[in-house]
Design an enzyme around this catalytic site. Structure first.
Site, PDB file in Angstrom:
ATOM      1  N   PHE A 113       0.871  -1.172   0.000  1.00 52.56           N
ATOM      2  CA  PHE A 113       0.000   0.000   0.000  1.00 52.56           C
ATOM      3  C   PHE A 113       0.913   1.229   0.000  1.00 52.56           C
ATOM      4  CE2 PHE A 113      -3.043   2.970   1.800  1.00 52.56           C
ATOM      5  CZ  PHE A 113      -4.259   2.532   1.302  1.00 52.56           C
ATOM      6  N   ASP A 184       2.808  -5.764   7.742  1.00 48.55           N
ATOM      7  CA  ASP A 184       1.605  -4.943   7.816  1.00 48.55           C
ATOM      8  C   ASP A 184       0.422  -5.893   7.634  1.00 48.55           C
ATOM      9  OD1 ASP A 184      -0.609  -3.331   7.290  1.00 48.55           O
ATOM     10  OD2 ASP A 184       0.645  -1.727   6.471  1.00 48.55           O
ATOM     11  N   TYR A 209     -10.160  -0.726  11.194  1.00 51.65           N
ATOM     12  CA  TYR A 209     -11.458  -0.354  10.618  1.00 51.65           C
ATOM     13  C   TYR A 209     -11.819  -1.205   9.411  1.00 51.65           C
ATOM     14  CZ  TYR A 209      -8.133   2.356   7.840  1.00 51.65           C
ATOM     15  OH  TYR A 209      -7.066   2.719   7.080  1.00 51.65           O
ATOM     16  N   LYS A 210     -10.951  -2.161   9.054  1.00 52.21           N
ATOM     17  CA  LYS A 210     -11.254  -3.052   7.931  1.00 52.21           C
ATOM     18  C   LYS A 210     -11.970  -4.287   8.506  1.00 52.21           C
ATOM     19  CE  LYS A 210      -7.691  -0.886   5.159  1.00 52.21           C
ATOM     20  NZ  LYS A 210      -6.279  -0.819   4.779  1.00 52.21           N
ATOM     21  N   ARG A 356     -12.940  -4.677  -6.848  1.00 54.82           N
ATOM     22  CA  ARG A 356     -12.502  -5.393  -5.654  1.00 54.82           C
ATOM     23  C   ARG A 356     -13.708  -5.779  -4.798  1.00 54.82           C
ATOM     24  NH1 ARG A 356      -8.361  -2.817  -1.308  1.00 54.82           N
ATOM     25  NH2 ARG A 356     -10.113  -1.422  -1.034  1.00 54.82           N
TER      26      ARG A 356
HETATM   27  C1  LIG Z   1      -5.639   0.455   4.671  1.00 55.35           C
HETATM   28  C2  LIG Z   1      -4.145   0.467   4.702  1.00 55.35           C
HETATM   29  C3  LIG Z   1      -3.435   1.565   5.210  1.00 55.35           C
HETATM   30  C4  LIG Z   1      -4.150   2.803   5.673  1.00 55.35           C
HETATM   31  O1  LIG Z   1      -3.447   3.510   6.636  1.00 55.35           O
HETATM   32  P1  LIG Z   1      -4.202   4.617   7.496  1.00 55.35           P
HETATM   33  O2  LIG Z   1      -3.134   5.285   8.257  1.00 55.35           O
HETATM   34  O3  LIG Z   1      -5.202   3.904   8.339  1.00 55.35           O
HETATM   35  O4  LIG Z   1      -4.892   5.542   6.542  1.00 55.35           O
HETATM   36  C5  LIG Z   1      -2.057   1.476   5.272  1.00 55.35           C
HETATM   37  N1  LIG Z   1      -1.392   0.376   4.835  1.00 55.35           N
HETATM   38  C6  LIG Z   1      -2.054  -0.684   4.322  1.00 55.35           C
HETATM   39  C7  LIG Z   1      -1.289  -1.870   3.866  1.00 55.35           C
HETATM   40  C8  LIG Z   1      -3.437  -0.658   4.214  1.00 55.35           C
HETATM   41  O5  LIG Z   1      -4.083  -1.690   3.674  1.00 55.35           O
END
Ligand SMILES: *Cc1c(COP(=O)(O)O)cnc(C)c1O
Length: 397
Positions: A113, A184, A209-210, A356
């Protein structure tokens, strides 16, 4: 055995909606509403500042962390919560690099990400010690790890395709080269079995939050391997990670253990919503969840491929190599997703052409999958996606 008809009742899903986007934002748990009302009225409202002691707000980050820890194979007292995942990525990497002072490479992959990569770049600039971020193809990560690698920073499940790294094998490879391993778990926690202790990972971070349904902007979590906890020097040396925050010493002294990864005042309202959301996991066996997730995903792939040969599977065909989402490539994917959402099937779109769909077994049923396939069939084969109103891109895709 987990009763998935019961877990669905835990959520307040709007009628007529098939929710296939819990990988981006989990739905609202019913008890989170009651919990928020309680915390706002009875704790914040009635107790005011006394709530830090009377309602034990001060230990909430650790208590919530312990509950998440059980879902990711983390031992007692090794997970805490707070801040956002973006911050926790920085914190983990900043803690790892000084443990390998003679090495300059950080290895990641182009399935990561982007915020994780951006934070690595930012940290490299801040340190000013010529660290280098190596971004490999996901399949080539293991080969990119060498004797100059200080840390490997990977997202376990690719946010676009759902491709899942072999956590144990990559961690072993990193350790064999003398590097530290940071995972992560944004798309893993609450979605697939994770065994941090078993694989020996050094650090892990993730958002809540996922698949953990903690609500928009919910606090993130961070894990540090117990044997490293007393060694890491927090780069974000905030007062809540101090050994004695209320001594108000002018000099920073890191708290014991995982507590030192706390930064500032915890977001009590969000943490409370998350704590309520985590109740459901007391009813769930993670292996049952995985089995059900694979069933839902296989059913969706078979149905979509039979109905819509125009769509190309972007996720691994082998269930063992993917998380709890299925992605398809389609050149008009954005418009097609808008048309689906308009008909109550909520997934999302990722550039350039990825549709997705997340399958969270807590509330997605096989009947939902069949209905979603039927609606997708109509949107694609009757070319509903060509309607002008589906062509305009909104700010959040
Ligand atoms: C959803 C996600 C994020 C989002 O980070 P936030 O700080 O919560 O906005 C970061 N890294 C990965 C791999 C994600 O899937």
């Amino acid at each position: 055995m987990t009763d998935f008809s019961k877990t669905r009742e835990f959520f307040d899903l709007p009628k007529g909606v098939i929710y296939l986007d819990g990988n981006s934002l989990g739905p609202l748990p019913r008890n989170a509403v009651d919990r928020m009302r309680h915390v706002m009225e009875r704790e914040w409202g009635a107790q005011l500042i006394r709530a830090w002691n009377q309602s034990d707000w001060i230990t909430l980050p650790a208590r919530v962390g312990a509950r998440i820890g059980r879902l990711i194979g983390a031992p007692k007292d090794s997970v805490t919560t707070g801040d956002t995942l973006t911050i926790k990525v920085y914190q983990a990497l900043a803690a790892a690099l000084p443990l390998r002072p003679d090495r300059r490479k950080i290895v990641s992959d182009n399935g990561n990400f982007p915020t994780d990569l951006y934070m690595a770049e930012g940290l490299i600039r801040t340190l000013g010690r010529d660290h280098e971020l190596v971004i490999a193809e996901p399949e080539a990560v293991a080969d990119a790890i060498d004797e100059e690698t200080a840390a490997v920073l990977l997202t376990h499940v690719d946010y676009r395709t759902g491709q899942m790294h072999d956590m144990e094998a990559v961690t072993r490879r990193a350790h064999a080269a003398g590097a530290l391993m940071i995972w992560d778990l944004a798309h893993s926690a609450g979605a697939v079995p994770v065994d941090l202790s078993g694989c020996g990972a050094d650090f892990a971070v993730g958002c809540t939050y996922k698949y953990l349904n903690g609500g928009p902007g919910g606090p993130a979590f961070i894990y540090v391997k117990p044997t490293l906890q007393e060694t890491v020097e927090p780069a974000l040396s905030g007062w809540m990670g101090h050994a004695k925050p209320f001594a108000f010493d002018l000099e920073y002294r890191a708290a014991q253990g995982i507590e030192r990864m706390r930064v500032g005042t915890p977001p009590i309202l969000q943490l409370s919503a998350l704590d309520a959301a985590l109740d459901i996991w007391d009813e769930v066996e993670i292996d049952d969840l995985r089995r059900r997730s694979v069933e839902l995903c296989e059913r969706f792939i078979a149905g979509v491929e039979a109905a819509c040969p125009q769509l190309e599977l972007a996720s691994p065909r082998n269930a063992a190599e993917r998380g709890s989402q299925i992605s398809f490539r389609f050149s008009k994917g954005y418009a097609a997703m808008q048309a689906l959402i308009d008909r109550g099937v909520i997934g999302d779109f990722r550039v350039p052409d990825i549709m997705r769909f997340g399958f969270a077994p807590l509330y997605v049923t096989p009947e939902d999958v069949d209905k979603a396939i039927g609606i997708l069939d109509m949107v694609i084969n009757q070319r509903v996606y060509q309607e002008a109103r589906y062509q305009t891109r909104l700010a959040v895709t």
